[in-house]
Motif scaffolding. Structure first.
Motif, PDB file in Angstrom:
ATOM      1  N   ALA A   1      -4.740  -2.458  19.174  1.00 31.69           N
ATOM      2  CA  ALA A   1      -5.711  -2.763  18.105  1.00 31.69           C
ATOM      3  C   ALA A   1      -6.128  -1.776  17.021  1.00 31.69           C
ATOM      4  O   ALA A   1      -6.342  -2.078  15.985  1.00 31.69           O
ATOM      5  N   ARG A   2      -6.212  -0.227  17.762  1.00 32.39           N
ATOM      6  CA  ARG A   2      -6.618   0.413  16.724  1.00 32.39           C
ATOM      7  C   ARG A   2      -5.764   0.733  15.797  1.00 32.39           C
ATOM      8  O   ARG A   2      -5.995   1.035  14.355  1.00 32.39           O
ATOM      9  N   ILE A   3      -4.371   0.961  15.995  1.00 35.57           N
ATOM     10  CA  ILE A   3      -3.451   1.175  14.920  1.00 35.57           C
ATOM     11  C   ILE A   3      -3.266   0.062  13.976  1.00 35.57           C
ATOM     12  O   ILE A   3      -3.355   0.432  12.846  1.00 35.57           O
ATOM     13  N   LYS A   4      -3.223  -1.097  14.615  1.00 32.35           N
ATOM     14  CA  LYS A   4      -3.009  -2.438  13.381  1.00 32.35           C
ATOM     15  C   LYS A   4      -4.497  -2.307  12.796  1.00 32.35           C
ATOM     16  O   LYS A   4      -3.973  -2.406  11.382  1.00 32.35           O
ATOM     17  N   VAL A   5      -5.480  -2.023  13.129  1.00 29.83           N
ATOM     18  CA  VAL A   5      -6.634  -2.199  12.288  1.00 29.83           C
ATOM     19  C   VAL A   5      -6.489  -0.906  11.109  1.00 29.83           C
ATOM     20  O   VAL A   5      -6.613  -1.411   9.840  1.00 29.83           O
ATOM     21  N   ILE A   6      -6.188   0.158  11.290  1.00 32.18           N
ATOM     22  CA  ILE A   6      -5.991   1.193  10.669  1.00 32.18           C
ATOM     23  C   ILE A   6      -4.963   1.133   9.372  1.00 32.18           C
ATOM     24  O   ILE A   6      -5.152   1.169   8.118  1.00 32.18           O
ATOM     25  N   GLU A   7      -3.739   0.643  10.057  1.00 32.10           N
ATOM     26  CA  GLU A   7      -2.734   0.348   8.995  1.00 32.10           C
ATOM     27  C   GLU A   7      -2.864  -0.938   8.322  1.00 32.10           C
ATOM     28  O   GLU A   7      -2.379  -0.849   7.037  1.00 32.10           O
ATOM     29  N   THR A   8      -3.790  -1.801   8.813  1.00 31.36           N
ATOM     30  CA  THR A   8      -3.781  -3.046   7.795  1.00 31.36           C
ATOM     31  C   THR A   8      -4.995  -2.549   6.680  1.00 31.36           C
ATOM     32  O   THR A   8      -4.729  -2.915   5.574  1.00 31.36           O
ATOM     33  N   VAL A   9      -5.884  -1.732   6.857  1.00 30.44           N
ATOM     34  CA  VAL A   9      -6.926  -0.992   6.005  1.00 30.44           C
ATOM     35  C   VAL A   9      -6.074  -0.334   4.945  1.00 30.44           C
ATOM     36  O   VAL A   9      -6.143  -0.589   3.625  1.00 30.44           O
ATOM     37  N   ILE A  10      -4.969   0.434   5.437  1.00 32.87           N
ATOM     38  CA  ILE A  10      -4.150   1.349   4.462  1.00 32.87           C
ATOM     39  C   ILE A  10      -3.462   0.183   3.694  1.00 32.87           C
ATOM     40  O   ILE A  10      -3.344   0.542   2.177  1.00 32.87           O
ATOM     41  N   THR A  11      -2.634  -0.782   4.092  1.00 33.72           N
ATOM     42  CA  THR A  11      -2.205  -1.476   3.297  1.00 33.72           C
ATOM     43  C   THR A  11      -2.807  -2.191   2.205  1.00 33.72           C
ATOM     44  O   THR A  11      -2.422  -2.573   0.933  1.00 33.72           O
ATOM     45  N   ALA A  12      -4.156  -2.806   2.739  1.00 35.99           N
ATOM     46  CA  ALA A  12      -4.929  -3.447   1.836  1.00 35.99           C
ATOM     47  C   ALA A  12      -5.458  -2.578   0.387  1.00 35.99           C
ATOM     48  O   ALA A  12      -5.339  -3.003  -0.692  1.00 35.99           O
ATOM     49  N   ILE A  13      -5.822  -1.347   0.883  1.00 32.83           N
ATOM     50  CA  ILE A  13      -6.245  -0.450  -0.240  1.00 32.83           C
ATOM     51  C   ILE A  13      -4.905  -0.195  -1.273  1.00 32.83           C
ATOM     52  O   ILE A  13      -4.973  -0.169  -2.189  1.00 32.83           O
ATOM     53  N   GLU A  14      -3.664   0.158  -0.385  1.00 37.66           N
ATOM     54  CA  GLU A  14      -2.566   0.505  -1.401  1.00 37.66           C
ATOM     55  C   GLU A  14      -2.065  -0.544  -2.296  1.00 37.66           C
ATOM     56  O   GLU A  14      -1.741  -0.569  -3.501  1.00 37.66           O
ATOM     57  N   LYS A  15      -2.192  -1.819  -1.909  1.00 39.44           N
ATOM     58  CA  LYS A  15      -1.955  -3.296  -2.624  1.00 39.44           C
ATOM     59  C   LYS A  15      -2.753  -3.261  -3.888  1.00 39.44           C
ATOM     60  O   LYS A  15      -2.531  -3.312  -4.671  1.00 39.44           O
ATOM     61  N   LYS A  16      -4.205  -3.112  -3.404  1.00 38.56           N
ATOM     62  CA  LYS A  16      -4.999  -3.140  -4.666  1.00 38.56           C
ATOM     63  C   LYS A  16      -4.890  -2.064  -5.659  1.00 38.56           C
ATOM     64  O   LYS A  16      -4.882  -2.403  -6.559  1.00 38.56           O
ATOM     65  N   LEU A  17      -4.615  -0.968  -5.118  1.00 35.37           N
ATOM     66  CA  LEU A  17      -4.319   0.330  -6.162  1.00 35.37           C
ATOM     67  C   LEU A  17      -2.964  -0.218  -7.018  1.00 35.37           C
ATOM     68  O   LEU A  17      -2.920   0.223  -8.210  1.00 35.37           O
ATOM     69  N   GLN A  18      -1.892  -0.652  -6.125  1.00 34.26           N
ATOM     70  CA  GLN A  18      -0.856  -1.016  -6.917  1.00 34.26           C
ATOM     71  C   GLN A  18      -0.988  -2.004  -7.895  1.00 34.26           C
ATOM     72  O   GLN A  18      -0.518  -2.177  -9.099  1.00 34.26           O
ATOM     73  N   ASN A  19      -1.828  -3.146  -7.579  1.00 31.18           N
ATOM     74  CA  ASN A  19      -2.258  -4.311  -8.379  1.00 31.18           C
ATOM     75  C   ASN A  19      -3.034  -3.681  -9.738  1.00 31.18           C
ATOM     76  O   ASN A  19      -3.099  -4.090 -10.822  1.00 31.18           O
ATOM     77  N   ASN A  20      -3.751  -2.474  -9.521  1.00 30.08           N
ATOM     78  CA  ASN A  20      -4.452  -1.981 -10.665  1.00 30.08           C
ATOM     79  C   ASN A  20      -3.613  -1.015 -11.279  1.00 30.08           C
ATOM     80  O   ASN A  20      -4.402  -0.328 -12.341  1.00 30.08           O
ATOM     81  N   GLY A  21      -2.282  -0.759 -10.834  1.00 32.91           N
ATOM     82  CA  GLY A  21      -1.298   0.159 -11.836  1.00 32.91           C
ATOM     83  C   GLY A  21      -1.729   1.491 -11.497  1.00 32.91           C
ATOM     84  O   GLY A  21      -1.378   2.400 -12.174  1.00 32.91           O
ATOM     85  N   LYS A  22      -2.131   1.954 -10.043  1.00 40.23           N
ATOM     86  CA  LYS A  22      -2.471   3.218  -9.863  1.00 40.23           C
ATOM     87  C   LYS A  22      -1.394   3.546  -8.694  1.00 40.23           C
ATOM     88  O   LYS A  22      -0.879   2.758  -8.056  1.00 40.23           O
TER      89      LYS A  22
END
Length: 499
Positions: free
Chosen positions: A478-499
């Motif tokens: 559970a702990r790993i899935k939560v942290i890695e999901t947060v990382i993926t969500a932030i990275e996806k947003k940054l990528q969509n923002n062109g960062k």
């Protein structure tokens, strides 16, 4: 529309005195009744620059008890407001039950400016109107009386008033360059005003156009309209309270779903200690890097935790924040609402906690209490929690459109695992504070909560704010899935923002 308004309407001093006295007396009485019946009132003054908003607000409040109202200037662009979604500045100032809030200007001010200057694409303006309508609808549905005035004056009258203000050194500062631009392009602005009035005039929050050339006529019309609207809502509230005394309880709702999302979750997922430690170290390092990037890019992040009692929310939050800079995040534990919070719209306390741009807010339990515990325990009416799905989706959509990352987690365990964890807590003196009689009692309503959770997923897992179900029988997984999901969500947003 505005061209047909008769701006020559006026009142003599004698006519005004004969009208305003009874109106003010009645207004004071209605304010007291609204307070006794816990009715919140929101009054909005919009209109042309130099139309007399401040003066007419002052005329209106003469009849009110100053202990029962607040006056705010809309469109606050201070740092706190500029770094949050646009409607945050209005949500945090909505009236509590029994109070009156008056806005000098409103959420419509920038919309008018952009419409007139043609700075926004049509689709974006549609979104702005949609958010305004959503805001007013949510307040009205929760019992707030929304009164909106547009103060109308002619182009010539506006010019004469601004010239008069500029001639006086004490008032010259009130006339800005943009005010003169509005007068210069009056016809274009008038078209924008009419578009706004058409699209945002609703049954629950109608516009009243006030002919504002004559101060006495305008003041009397405003007072009369407020009295009329207050009388109507006070009567309706009294009838509602009377009906509630004899109303039979509603029949039980038929189940909406024939299958359960939760029943398909694979709770056997696990990690070895070695793999857990390796992935934890790697993901915590990356999350700290992303925290700094979010700050530099002014990216707000909202992380929401829901789940069964003893599912491990606290443990996930601890590992999530263990290596983060504490200056960049806040953890918000959500308990039963306080007396102050109960006096507001149920979403008010969550709008207040919306992180400013570049910061991270972690909610330990959330606004979904409305459709979970409040639904199951009967703390709100069925109409309230049914409506909440739409209201929550609208709030999350506004946050997402502002640019926020939204990560929502449901930590899922089975009943056997929960029972084992409860018993382990009872046996450990240092953990007994974590378990209460209410936790044991809630187990008896597992089926009802499960039905509520499944409907919550169905109605509120959206493109901009999807739910992530976390298989939490294994705390390590559970702990790993939560942290890695947060990382993926932030990275996806940054990528969509062109960062």
């Amino acid at each position: 529309m505005l061209e047909k308004v008769d701006l020559k309407k006026s009142l003599s001093k004698e006519e005004y005195k004969a009208m305003i006295g009874p109106l003010q007396e009645r207004l004071g009485e209605l304010q007291r009744w609204a307070k006794q019946r816990d009715i919140p009132v929101l009054i909005v003054f919009a209109g042309w620059e130099a139309a007399g908003k401040g003066t007419l607000i002052n005329d209106l409040i003469q009849a009110l008890d100053p202990r029962g109202f607040d006056v705010h200037t809309g469109g606050d662009e201070k740092e706190e407001a500029a770094h949050r979604p646009y409607f945050w500045r209005f949500w945090i100032r909505t009236p509590r039950k029994g109070r009156i809030t008056i806005f000098d200007r409103s959420w419509y001010a920038p919309v008018l400016s952009r419409l007139a200057k043609q700075e926004e694409k049509e689709v974006h303006l549609h979104e702005l109107f949609k958010d305004a309508l959503s805001f007013e609808q949510q307040l009205a549905d929760a019992g707030t009386l929304v009164i909106k005035f547009f103060l109308h004056i002619s182009k010539r009258e506006q010019k004469e008033r601004m010239e008069k203000l500029e001639k006086n050194p004490a008032t010259a500062w009130r006339v800005k360059t943009d005010d003169w631009k509005q007068n210069l392009h009056y016809e274009k602005y008038q078209t924008a005003v009419e578009e706004m009035l058409r699209q945002t005039d609703t049954e629950h929050a109608p516009w009243t156009i006030v002919e504002a050339h004559d101060r006495r006529f305008a003041a009397a019309k405003i007072a009369g309209n407020v009295v009329q609207r207050l009388e109507r809502v006070v009567r309706a509230k009294a009838e509602e309270m009377k009906a509630a005394e004899t109303k039979r309880s509603e029949p039980a709702l038929a189940k909406v779903f024939t299958s359960s999302v939760l029943s398909d979750v694979d709770l056997t997922r696990d990690l070895s200690e070695a793999e857990y430690q390796e992935r934890l170290k790697k993901s915590q390092k990356r999350l700290r890097e992303l925290e700094y990037i979010c700050y530099s890019e002014r990216l707000p992040v909202v992380i929401a935790f829901e789940g069964w009692d003893a599912a491990g929310k606290g443990g996930c939050i601890r590992r999530l924040t263990e290596n983060m800079d504490p200056r960049g995040y806040s953890v918000i534990p959500v308990a039963a609402p306080t007396e102050e919070e109960r006096a507001q719209h149920y979403l008010w306390r969550f709008w207040r906690q919306m992180p400013k741009a570049g910061h991270i807010a972690i909610f330990d339990r959330t606004w979904y209490g409305r459709v979970l515990v409040e639904r199951v325990e009967g703390f709100c009416q069925p109409a309230d929690w049914r409506r909440a799905y739409r209201e929550i989706n609208e709030m999350e959509e506004q946050w997402s459109e502002y640019g926020a990352v939204l990560a929502k987690f449901w930590l899922h365990i089975d009943q056997a695992e929960q029972k084992q964890r409860f018993e382990a807590r009872m046996a450990a003196p240092e953990k007994q504070w974590k378990i209460t009689e209410e936790d044991w009692r809630n187990r008896e309503k597992w089926t009802e909560y499960e039905e509520a959770v499944n409907e919550m997923f169905f109605r509120t897992s959206t493109i901009h704010a999807p739910w992530t179900i976390v298989e939490a029988n294994s705390k390590l997984h559970a702990r790993i899935k939560v942290i890695e999901t947060v990382i993926t969500a932030i990275e996806k947003k940054l990528q969509n923002n062109g960062k």
